[in-house]
Design a protein around this motif. Structure first.
Motif, PDB file in Angstrom:
ATOM      1  N   PHE A   1      13.334 -31.263 -28.704  1.00  0.00           N
ATOM      2  CA  PHE A   1      12.871 -32.643 -28.775  1.00  0.00           C
ATOM      3  C   PHE A   1      11.704 -32.894 -27.837  1.00  0.00           C
ATOM      4  CE2 PHE A   1      17.202 -34.088 -30.410  1.00  0.00           C
ATOM      5  CZ  PHE A   1      16.731 -34.198 -31.701  1.00  0.00           C
ATOM      6  N   LYS A   2      11.681 -32.169 -26.723  1.00  0.00           N
ATOM      7  CA  LYS A   2      10.619 -32.336 -25.749  1.00  0.00           C
ATOM      8  C   LYS A   2       9.253 -32.062 -26.384  1.00  0.00           C
ATOM      9  CE  LYS A   2      10.770 -31.347 -20.849  1.00  0.00           C
ATOM     10  NZ  LYS A   2      11.203 -30.386 -19.864  1.00  0.00           N
ATOM     11  N   PHE A   3       9.211 -31.075 -27.253  1.00  0.00           N
ATOM     12  CA  PHE A   3       7.951 -30.677 -27.880  1.00  0.00           C
ATOM     13  C   PHE A   3       7.804 -31.222 -29.299  1.00  0.00           C
ATOM     14  CE2 PHE A   3       8.995 -27.418 -24.759  1.00  0.00           C
ATOM     15  CZ  PHE A   3       7.873 -27.496 -23.969  1.00  0.00           C
ATOM     16  N   LEU A   4       8.803 -31.925 -29.763  1.00  0.00           N
ATOM     17  CA  LEU A   4       8.823 -32.384 -31.139  1.00  0.00           C
ATOM     18  C   LEU A   4       7.675 -33.338 -31.456  1.00  0.00           C
ATOM     19  CD1 LEU A   4      10.410 -32.210 -33.761  1.00  0.00           C
ATOM     20  CD2 LEU A   4      11.768 -34.135 -32.998  1.00  0.00           C
ATOM     21  N   LEU A   5       7.437 -34.317 -30.609  1.00  0.00           N
ATOM     22  CA  LEU A   5       6.406 -35.318 -30.883  1.00  0.00           C
ATOM     23  C   LEU A   5       5.031 -34.678 -31.045  1.00  0.00           C
ATOM     24  CD1 LEU A   5       5.692 -38.262 -31.269  1.00  0.00           C
ATOM     25  CD2 LEU A   5       5.427 -38.441 -28.798  1.00  0.00           C
ATOM     26  N   ARG A   6       4.614 -33.867 -30.089  1.00  0.00           N
ATOM     27  CA  ARG A   6       3.298 -33.221 -30.186  1.00  0.00           C
ATOM     28  C   ARG A   6       3.279 -32.220 -31.337  1.00  0.00           C
ATOM     29  NH1 ARG A   6      -1.487 -33.760 -30.928  1.00  0.00           N
ATOM     30  NH2 ARG A   6      -2.836 -32.104 -30.261  1.00  0.00           N
ATOM     31  N   GLY A   7       4.403 -31.556 -31.578  1.00  0.00           N
ATOM     32  CA  GLY A   7       4.487 -30.609 -32.692  1.00  0.00           C
ATOM     33  C   GLY A   7       4.307 -31.297 -34.033  1.00  0.00           C
ATOM     34  N   ILE A   8       4.928 -32.461 -34.185  1.00  0.00           N
ATOM     35  CA  ILE A   8       4.775 -33.226 -35.431  1.00  0.00           C
ATOM     36  C   ILE A   8       3.328 -33.679 -35.584  1.00  0.00           C
ATOM     37  CG2 ILE A   8       5.367 -35.417 -36.544  1.00  0.00           C
ATOM     38  CD1 ILE A   8       8.225 -35.006 -35.487  1.00  0.00           C
ATOM     39  N   GLN A   9       2.747 -34.128 -34.475  1.00  0.00           N
ATOM     40  CA  GLN A   9       1.354 -34.575 -34.520  1.00  0.00           C
ATOM     41  C   GLN A   9       0.435 -33.428 -34.944  1.00  0.00           C
ATOM     42  OE1 GLN A   9       0.118 -36.302 -30.821  1.00  0.00           O
ATOM     43  NE2 GLN A   9      -1.545 -37.420 -31.772  1.00  0.00           N
ATOM     44  N   ARG A  10       0.642 -32.250 -34.393  1.00  0.00           N
ATOM     45  CA  ARG A  10      -0.182 -31.086 -34.770  1.00  0.00           C
ATOM     46  C   ARG A  10       0.027 -30.697 -36.232  1.00  0.00           C
ATOM     47  NH1 ARG A  10       1.052 -28.012 -29.355  1.00  0.00           N
ATOM     48  NH2 ARG A  10      -0.688 -28.724 -28.103  1.00  0.00           N
ATOM     49  N   MET A  11       1.298 -30.752 -36.678  1.00  0.00           N
ATOM     50  CA  MET A  11       1.594 -30.394 -38.061  1.00  0.00           C
ATOM     51  C   MET A  11       0.874 -31.348 -39.015  1.00  0.00           C
ATOM     52  SD  MET A  11       5.187 -30.374 -40.105  1.00  0.00           S
ATOM     53  CE  MET A  11       5.247 -32.154 -40.056  1.00  0.00           C
ATOM     54  N   ILE A  12       0.951 -32.637 -38.730  1.00  0.00           N
ATOM     55  CA  ILE A  12       0.297 -33.632 -39.578  1.00  0.00           C
ATOM     56  C   ILE A  12      -1.211 -33.397 -39.595  1.00  0.00           C
ATOM     57  CG2 ILE A  12      -0.266 -36.093 -39.755  1.00  0.00           C
ATOM     58  CD1 ILE A  12       2.630 -36.624 -38.771  1.00  0.00           C
ATOM     59  N   GLU A  13      -1.790 -33.176 -38.425  1.00  0.00           N
ATOM     60  CA  GLU A  13      -3.230 -32.939 -38.346  1.00  0.00           C
ATOM     61  C   GLU A  13      -3.641 -31.675 -39.093  1.00  0.00           C
ATOM     62  OE1 GLU A  13      -3.942 -33.058 -34.135  1.00  0.00           O
ATOM     63  OE2 GLU A  13      -3.811 -35.251 -34.073  1.00  0.00           O
ATOM     64  N   SER A  14      -2.732 -30.696 -39.176  1.00  0.00           N
ATOM     65  CA  SER A  14      -3.073 -29.454 -39.878  1.00  0.00           C
ATOM     66  C   SER A  14      -3.245 -29.661 -41.382  1.00  0.00           C
ATOM     67  CB  SER A  14      -2.013 -28.380 -39.619  1.00  0.00           C
ATOM     68  OG  SER A  14      -0.831 -28.639 -40.357  1.00  0.00           O
ATOM     69  N   TYR A  15      -2.698 -30.749 -41.907  1.00  0.00           N
ATOM     70  CA  TYR A  15      -2.846 -31.057 -43.329  1.00  0.00           C
ATOM     71  C   TYR A  15      -4.103 -31.876 -43.611  1.00  0.00           C
ATOM     72  CZ  TYR A  15       1.912 -29.389 -44.001  1.00  0.00           C
ATOM     73  OH  TYR A  15       3.030 -28.610 -44.040  1.00  0.00           O
ATOM     74  N   SER A  16      -4.876 -32.161 -42.588  1.00  0.00           N
ATOM     75  CA  SER A  16      -6.089 -32.956 -42.757  1.00  0.00           C
ATOM     76  C   SER A  16      -7.106 -32.240 -43.629  1.00  0.00           C
ATOM     77  CB  SER A  16      -6.737 -33.237 -41.392  1.00  0.00           C
ATOM     78  OG  SER A  16      -5.891 -34.008 -40.593  1.00  0.00           O
ATOM     79  N   LEU A  17      -7.888 -33.042 -44.328  1.00  0.00           N
ATOM     80  CA  LEU A  17      -9.016 -32.505 -45.085  1.00  0.00           C
ATOM     81  C   LEU A  17     -10.187 -32.349 -44.126  1.00  0.00           C
ATOM     82  CD1 LEU A  17      -8.694 -34.778 -48.236  1.00  0.00           C
ATOM     83  CD2 LEU A  17      -7.972 -32.389 -48.000  1.00  0.00           C
ATOM     84  N   PRO A  18     -11.168 -31.515 -44.467  1.00  0.00           N
ATOM     85  CA  PRO A  18     -12.303 -31.305 -43.553  1.00  0.00           C
ATOM     86  C   PRO A  18     -13.027 -32.592 -43.157  1.00  0.00           C
ATOM     87  CG  PRO A  18     -12.378 -29.735 -45.356  1.00  0.00           C
ATOM     88  CD  PRO A  18     -11.266 -30.684 -45.664  1.00  0.00           C
ATOM     89  N   ASN A  19     -13.108 -33.547 -44.066  1.00  0.00           N
ATOM     90  CA  ASN A  19     -13.842 -34.784 -43.764  1.00  0.00           C
ATOM     91  C   ASN A  19     -12.922 -35.980 -43.496  1.00  0.00           C
ATOM     92  OD1 ASN A  19     -12.928 -34.880 -46.365  1.00  0.00           O
ATOM     93  ND2 ASN A  19     -14.748 -35.848 -47.197  1.00  0.00           N
TER      94      ASN A  19
END
Length: 136
Positions: A58-76
């Protein structure tokens, strides 16, 4: 969030940030988290190991979720966790037939003006409204 913040019998979760809020949870959420809650209420070495592991996770969950979501971003177009909050509010307004007070409470907004920003209709919402006009 802590396991103690979940009340599966009353179908509620306590959220603590700037202020404490209690919000309802769905049956789907309950079924997906039941195993986690059962492990936390057990006893012995296995329970302690699992809780220690969960606490670290849980300690790393918030930043991990944020990174996962950002990884699905489109280039623009950067995808952010706030976009999910926006989508939740828009869908909840539709599900409640624009009951802005319910959505305000579920989103945790203290001021209804914050929630009213989500009332802005998209082009497709406007097109659907025009199509729904009665035929004369």
């Amino acid at each position: 969030m802590k396991i103690a913040d979940l009340n599966l019998e009353l179908k509620r979760i306590r959220i603590v940030n700037k202020i404490m809020k209690v919000v309802p949870i769905s049956e789907d959420f309950i079924s997906r988290t039941r195993g986690l809650v059962e492990v936390s209420s057990g006893n012995g070495k296995k329970r302690n190991f699992m809780l220690q592991h969960l606490h670290m996770s849980f300690k790393f969950l918030l930043r991990g979720i944020q990174r996962m979501i950002e990884s699905y971003s489109l280039p623009n177009k950067k995808l952010t966790p706030h976009m999910f909050r926006h989508t939740f509010c828009k869908w909840m307004l539709k599900a409640t037939n624009n009951d802005i007070e319910k959505v305000r409470r579920l989103a945790g907004h203290s001021n209804i003006a914050t929630t009213s920003r989500y009332l802005k209709d998209s082009y497709s919402d406007l097109a659907d409204a025009v199509e729904a006009l009665p035929k004369f």
